[in-house]
Motif scaffolding. Structure first.
Motif, PDB file in Angstrom:
ATOM      1  N   PHE A  41     -15.861  49.937 102.058  1.00  0.00           N
ATOM      2  CA  PHE A  41     -15.316  51.302 103.158  1.00  0.00           C
ATOM      3  C   PHE A  41     -14.236  51.136 103.433  1.00  0.00           C
ATOM      4  N   ARG A  42     -13.893  49.947 104.229  1.00  0.00           N
ATOM      5  CA  ARG A  42     -12.258  49.772 104.565  1.00  0.00           C
ATOM      6  C   ARG A  42     -10.974  50.509 103.528  1.00  0.00           C
TER       7      ARG A  42
ATOM      8  N   VAL B 234     -15.669  54.868 111.670  1.00  0.00           N
ATOM      9  CA  VAL B 234     -17.141  54.909 110.873  1.00  0.00           C
ATOM     10  C   VAL B 234     -18.393  55.358 111.456  1.00  0.00           C
TER      11      VAL B 234
ATOM     12  N   GLY C  33     -13.556  59.355 109.047  1.00  0.00           N
ATOM     13  CA  GLY C  33     -14.742  59.283 108.291  1.00  0.00           C
ATOM     14  C   GLY C  33     -15.780  59.928 107.860  1.00  0.00           C
TER      15      GLY C  33
ATOM     16  N   TYR D 146     -18.391  58.715 109.616  1.00  0.00           N
ATOM     17  CA  TYR D 146     -18.503  58.621 108.064  1.00  0.00           C
ATOM     18  C   TYR D 146     -20.065  58.925 108.275  1.00  0.00           C
ATOM     19  N   ASP D 147     -20.748  58.421 109.296  1.00  0.00           N
ATOM     20  CA  ASP D 147     -22.372  57.625 109.576  1.00  0.00           C
ATOM     21  C   ASP D 147     -22.994  58.949 109.887  1.00  0.00           C
TER      22      ASP D 147
ATOM     23  N   ASP E  55     -18.672  46.982 104.221  1.00  0.00           N
ATOM     24  CA  ASP E  55     -17.803  47.472 105.472  1.00  0.00           C
ATOM     25  C   ASP E  55     -16.515  46.594 104.765  1.00  0.00           C
TER      26      ASP E  55
ATOM     27  N   TYR F  41     -18.202  47.810 116.600  1.00  0.00           N
ATOM     28  CA  TYR F  41     -17.430  47.136 115.365  1.00  0.00           C
ATOM     29  C   TYR F  41     -16.292  46.471 115.772  1.00  0.00           C
TER      30      TYR F  41
ATOM     31  N   SER G  97     -24.760  51.380 107.138  1.00  0.00           N
ATOM     32  CA  SER G  97     -23.512  51.636 107.856  1.00  0.00           C
ATOM     33  C   SER G  97     -22.224  50.642 107.634  1.00  0.00           C
ATOM     34  N   PRO G  98     -20.986  50.979 107.650  1.00  0.00           N
ATOM     35  CA  PRO G  98     -20.350  49.741 107.522  1.00  0.00           C
ATOM     36  C   PRO G  98     -20.122  48.932 108.714  1.00  0.00           C
ATOM     37  N   ARG G  99     -20.856  48.995 109.465  1.00  0.00           N
ATOM     38  CA  ARG G  99     -21.145  48.443 110.938  1.00  0.00           C
ATOM     39  C   ARG G  99     -22.100  46.781 111.115  1.00  0.00           C
TER      40      ARG G  99
END
Ligand code: PHB
Length: 391
Positions: free
Chosen positions: A291-292, A308, A54, A311-312, A288, A279, A345-347
């Motif tokens: 990102f995925r 995640v 990530g 990544y963050d 998201d 998440y 964030s993707p979350r």
């Protein structure tokens, strides 16, 4: 002699200033050294890899630079072993002279890292370990977390289990900070809603001999079970719980780590399990989805919560570095930038609390096939209380 003194002094000062400016220019034109201290072996090995993946994905998306600086990695396998943690982190700080440490997964190891970061002033970003102390009594201007405190998913799961009408619950986990604190968070929310924790079962980390404890659960007959395990241990627990015939009689709940990054291996034994986490799969937001897709393309793997968080961690480092133009010695400005940031964030977007922990939504998820399907929000914008943090 005396007449020349002020002149010589001025010349000296000018020289010193020039040297300082050039030292700092050099510092920023050289690569930024990031110490990755993560588990690459043992029950949390896959978690360490996902975090690194990530982190690297965000770095790649930024053309290999954060805050204008190229990154050089130094890696240490911490083996999730608290006994080796102080030596490992000191190698990064003292021998390798890293500018930033990113790590780790295990709460006990992270506490030793936080102590070393606090003593040395080295910047630390924790991409998983939820130990309350790190953003509690040990909090510091140079310590940040991109993940959660153990209390957060524990508390959110406690609320969710109470809402489903269960009254008497048994808990089971590894006996160490993460297990203790997730159970405490769970208990706080669950008992506030009138529930009762009737039995607390433990085994030493990272043991996976669950049989005697499962027999105990069968004899106790609680309404439900709350569990924290992760990685390889979570795979085995979920499979053993089903094999013992408990799954159909005593519903199993957990913090989302119980089923995150583990579903391939758990198969049908995980189907239907309800968990809470920051998440989940199929969030369906454009952020998201992008990102995925990028993660799957790069690593030929589906991302999980650990990916995640890695990544963050890179995003947070980038935000801080941009604010100080790559100069990590400007700690106040670095912290101020993160304290007012909204991290994309993707979350879902999150902010950083005063004690430097994410304030974030906790999702309710249910396993369906190979996915932790998000079926609702268990706790909206949940902030860890940051007990004991003075900065
Ligand atoms: C922790 O030790 O803090 C920990 C480890 C693995 C997880 C979550 C928390 O999945």
């Amino acid at each position: 002699m005396t007449r020349n003194k002020p002149l010589r002094w001025a010349a000296l000062m000018a020289g010193a200033t020039a040297a300082l400016i050039s030292a700092s220019a050099t510092a920023q034109s050289t690569k930024l050294k990031v110490g990755l201290m993560l588990p690459y072996t043992g029950t949390f090995a896959a978690l360490g890899v996902a975090i690194e993946n990530g982190f690297r994905l965000h770095l790649d998306e930024q053309g290999g630079k954060l805050g204008g600086r190229e990154i050089e990695f130094v890696k240490v396998d911490d083996e999730s072993d608290p006994a080796k943690a102080t030596d490992n982190v000191n190698k990064l700080i003292k021998r390798d002279n890293v500018d930033v440490i990113v790590g780790t997964v295990h709460s006990g190891v992270a506490m030793a890292m936080a102590r070393a970061a606090k003593d040395s002033g080295t910047l630390l970003i924790v991409p998983n370990a939820g130990a309350g102390a790190v953003t509690g009594p040990m909090c510091a201007p140079n310590i940040f977390r991109s993940s959660f405190t153990n209390w957060q998913p524990g508390y959110a799961t406690g609320e969710a289990v109470a809402k489903r009408g269960h009254k008497k619950v048994a808990t089971i986990t590894w006996k160490y900070a993460a297990g203790d604190e997730m159970v405490a968070g769970f208990k706080e929310a669950f008992e506030k809603s009138g529930g009762q924790v009737v039995k607390e079962l433990n085994l030493p980390f990272p043991n996976v001999e669950f049989q005697a404890l499962l027999t105990d659960i069968a004899a106790t007959k609680p309404d439900a079970v709350f569990a924290f395990f992760a990685g390889g241990g979570a795979v085995k627990f979920v499979k053993d719980y089903a094999a013992a015939g408990l799954k159909k009689n005593i519903p199993l709940y957990g913090t989302g780590f119980l089923t995150d990054g583990t579903l391939e291996a758990q198969g049908a034994d995980a189907d239907g399990l309800l968990t809470a986490l920051h998440y989940g799969d199929a969030l369906g937001t454009p952020r998201d989805n992008a990102f995925r897709l990028a993660y799957a393309k790069t690593y030929k793997l589906q991302p999980d919560v650990y990916a995640v968080q890695g990544y963050d961690a890179a995003q947070m480092l980038g935000i801080g570095l941009a604010a100080v133009k790559g100069d990590v010695s400007k700690k106040k400005e670095f912290a101020a930038a993160l304290e007012k940031a909204k991290i994309d964030s993707p979350r879902g977007p999150f902010t950083i609390s005063k004690s430097h922990n994410p304030v974030q939504d906790m999702y309710l998820r249910q396993v369906s096939g190979k996915e932790n399907k998000v079926i609702g929000v268990a706790s909206k914008s949940l902030a860890d209380p940051g007990r004991g943090c003075r900065m």
